[in-house]
Design an enzyme around this catalytic site. Structure first.
Site, PDB file in Angstrom:
ATOM      1  N   GLU A  96     -12.380  -1.486  -4.017  1.00 24.59           N
ATOM      2  CA  GLU A  96     -11.323  -0.626  -3.123  1.00 24.59           C
ATOM      3  C   GLU A  96     -11.980  -0.743  -1.604  1.00 24.59           C
ATOM      4  O   GLU A  96     -12.890  -1.039  -1.242  1.00 24.59           O
ATOM      5  CB  GLU A  96     -11.385   0.651  -3.364  1.00 24.59           C
ATOM      6  CG  GLU A  96     -10.097   1.235  -4.272  1.00 24.59           C
ATOM      7  CD  GLU A  96      -8.955   1.271  -3.481  1.00 24.59           C
ATOM      8  OE1 GLU A  96      -8.350   0.718  -2.587  1.00 24.59           O
ATOM      9  OE2 GLU A  96      -7.990   1.862  -4.147  1.00 24.59           O
ATOM     10  N   ASP A  97     -10.899  -0.543  -0.656  1.00 23.78           N
ATOM     11  CA  ASP A  97     -11.041  -0.467   0.653  1.00 23.78           C
ATOM     12  C   ASP A  97     -11.582   0.774   1.052  1.00 23.78           C
ATOM     13  O   ASP A  97     -12.735   1.016   1.705  1.00 23.78           O
ATOM     14  CB  ASP A  97      -9.972  -1.015   1.874  1.00 23.78           C
ATOM     15  CG  ASP A  97      -8.738  -0.443   1.138  1.00 23.78           C
ATOM     16  OD1 ASP A  97      -8.581   0.410   0.286  1.00 23.78           O
ATOM     17  OD2 ASP A  97      -7.609  -0.365   1.930  1.00 23.78           O
ATOM     18  N   ASP A 100      -9.512   7.786  -0.490  1.00 20.24           N
ATOM     19  CA  ASP A 100      -9.419   9.166   0.209  1.00 20.24           C
ATOM     20  C   ASP A 100      -9.031  10.250  -0.590  1.00 20.24           C
ATOM     21  O   ASP A 100      -9.722  11.156  -1.254  1.00 20.24           O
ATOM     22  CB  ASP A 100      -8.117   8.789   1.103  1.00 20.24           C
ATOM     23  CG  ASP A 100      -7.721   9.803   2.310  1.00 20.24           C
ATOM     24  OD1 ASP A 100      -8.683  10.704   2.536  1.00 20.24           O
ATOM     25  OD2 ASP A 100      -6.793   9.739   2.952  1.00 20.24           O
ATOM     26  N   PHE A 149      -8.123   8.308  10.498  1.00 17.62           N
ATOM     27  CA  PHE A 149      -7.722   7.109   9.971  1.00 17.62           C
ATOM     28  C   PHE A 149      -8.175   5.912  10.605  1.00 17.62           C
ATOM     29  O   PHE A 149      -8.278   5.524  11.761  1.00 17.62           O
ATOM     30  CB  PHE A 149      -5.885   7.111  10.330  1.00 17.62           C
ATOM     31  CG  PHE A 149      -5.311   6.187   9.661  1.00 17.62           C
ATOM     32  CD1 PHE A 149      -5.018   6.511   8.289  1.00 17.62           C
ATOM     33  CD2 PHE A 149      -4.987   4.812  10.042  1.00 17.62           C
ATOM     34  CE1 PHE A 149      -4.187   5.477   7.646  1.00 17.62           C
ATOM     35  CE2 PHE A 149      -4.316   4.072   9.506  1.00 17.62           C
ATOM     36  CZ  PHE A 149      -3.749   4.378   8.031  1.00 17.62           C
ATOM     37  N   ARG A 162      -5.254  -5.347  10.100  1.00 19.61           N
ATOM     38  CA  ARG A 162      -5.990  -6.072   9.024  1.00 19.61           C
ATOM     39  C   ARG A 162      -7.113  -7.029   9.374  1.00 19.61           C
ATOM     40  O   ARG A 162      -8.269  -6.997   8.936  1.00 19.61           O
ATOM     41  CB  ARG A 162      -5.270  -6.483   7.902  1.00 19.61           C
ATOM     42  CG  ARG A 162      -4.423  -5.583   7.208  1.00 19.61           C
ATOM     43  CD  ARG A 162      -3.904  -6.073   6.028  1.00 19.61           C
ATOM     44  NE  ARG A 162      -2.703  -5.421   5.174  1.00 19.61           N
ATOM     45  CZ  ARG A 162      -2.751  -4.286   4.576  1.00 19.61           C
ATOM     46  NH1 ARG A 162      -3.910  -3.766   4.096  1.00 19.61           N
ATOM     47  NH2 ARG A 162      -1.646  -3.814   4.173  1.00 19.61           N
TER      48      ARG A 162
HETATM   49  P1  IMP Z   1      -5.878   7.600  -1.668  1.00 21.20           P
HETATM   50  O1  IMP Z   1      -4.910   7.658  -3.012  1.00 21.20           O
HETATM   51  O2  IMP Z   1      -5.626   8.905  -0.894  1.00 21.20           O
HETATM   52  O3  IMP Z   1      -7.288   7.855  -2.150  1.00 21.20           O
HETATM   53  O4  IMP Z   1      -5.656   6.645  -0.847  1.00 21.20           O
HETATM   54  C1  IMP Z   1      -5.851   5.280  -1.002  1.00 21.20           C
HETATM   55  C2  IMP Z   1      -5.314   4.285  -0.345  1.00 21.20           C
HETATM   56  O5  IMP Z   1      -4.626   4.662   1.019  1.00 21.20           O
HETATM   57  C3  IMP Z   1      -6.344   3.240   0.119  1.00 21.20           C
HETATM   58  O6  IMP Z   1      -6.449   2.133  -0.711  1.00 21.20           O
HETATM   59  C4  IMP Z   1      -5.642   2.812   1.287  1.00 21.20           C
HETATM   60  O7  IMP Z   1      -4.792   1.834   1.239  1.00 21.20           O
HETATM   61  C5  IMP Z   1      -4.760   4.104   1.841  1.00 21.20           C
HETATM   62  N1  IMP Z   1      -5.609   4.761   3.126  1.00 21.20           N
HETATM   63  C6  IMP Z   1      -6.218   5.892   2.967  1.00 21.20           C
HETATM   64  N2  IMP Z   1      -7.064   6.169   4.018  1.00 21.20           N
HETATM   65  C7  IMP Z   1      -6.842   5.320   4.903  1.00 21.20           C
HETATM   66  C8  IMP Z   1      -7.246   4.987   6.228  1.00 21.20           C
HETATM   67  O8  IMP Z   1      -7.924   5.802   6.816  1.00 21.20           O
HETATM   68  N3  IMP Z   1      -6.915   3.729   6.690  1.00 21.20           N
HETATM   69  C9  IMP Z   1      -6.135   2.926   5.967  1.00 21.20           C
HETATM   70  N4  IMP Z   1      -5.649   2.989   4.755  1.00 21.20           N
HETATM   71  C10 IMP Z   1      -5.982   4.159   4.208  1.00 21.20           C
HETATM   72 MG    MG Z   2      -5.602   0.318  -0.612  1.00 21.81          MG
END
Ligand code: IMP
Ligand code: MG
Length: 173
Positions: A96-97, A100, A149, A162
């Site tokens: 994963e990148d 959050d 962010f 990106r």
């Molecule tokens: P989660 O489901 O809230 O854990 O979010 C996961 C996805 O939200 C990541 O795989 C990203 O694509 C996007 N995301 C969450 N935080 C960020 C950020 O700070 N920058 C860019 N994308 C984010």
């Molecule tokens: Mg993502």
């Protein structure tokens, strides 16, 4: 225009990936692993990580779309690309990148477990603790971030940034 505040330099990212790759290579002890990258954000991280691993890998991708625009995950997730590689009985490492809220990852882990892999672990470039809602286990994290962010090195805001080689905090005025 939002402001880009430097958070991680190219060299810091490179070093942390090398170190996590050594750890993963040693933990799997030569066993093959299926890397499952989460599109689109993880494409750069996965390509750098894969080249640092000293274990054999297969590479696949899933694409998870979360409904709702903006900077937060809505929690309602849909897979717009499923896996192609047969992961039954195999060791899977989700790449994963950023994690959050953890909702995307929780959804993905449920999806992957249906194929009865031997093990599923998680490797993320960034482990962000700001909105964690799901207590998913992150096995490998290159960097831990408290909040903000982030963009660059695969991470986008509305499909922009990106391509940046380093990671920035995108600050809205
Ligand atoms: P989660 O489901 O809230 O854990 O979010 C996961 C996805 O939200 C990541 O795989 C990203 O694509 C996007 N995301 C969450 N935080 C960020 C950020 O700070 N920058 C860019 N994308 C984010
Ligand atoms: Mg993502």
């Amino acid at each position: 225009m939002p402001e880009l505040i430097p958070v991680l330099k190219e060299e810091e990212i490179e070093e942390s990936i090398a170190s996590v790759a050594r750890q993963i290579s040693s933990d799997y002890k030569g066993r093959p692993v299926v890397l499952v990258g989460v599109l689109k954000g993880a494409f750069i991280f996965l390509s750098d990580l894969a080249r640092r691993l000293s274990i054999p890998v297969q590479i696949d991708f899933v694409r998870a779309a979360s409904y709702g625009a903006g900077a937060t995950s809505s929690g309602k997730i849909e897979l717009t690309k499923e896996i192609d590689v047969d992961i039954t009985g195999k060791d899977v490492l989700v790449v994963e990148d950023i994690v959050d809220s953890g909702l995307t990852l929780a959804y993905l882990l449920d999806y992957l477990k249906k194929f009865k892999p031997e093990t599923v672990r998680v490797c993320t470039l960034l482990d962000k603790h700001e909105r964690r809602q799901s207590q998913v286990k992150v096995d490998y994290a290159c960097h831990t971030i408290e909040k903000g962010f982030l963009v660059g090195y695969g991470l986008d805001y509305d499909e922009a940034y990106r391509e940046l080689p380093a990671i920035y905090h995108l600050k809205f005025q």
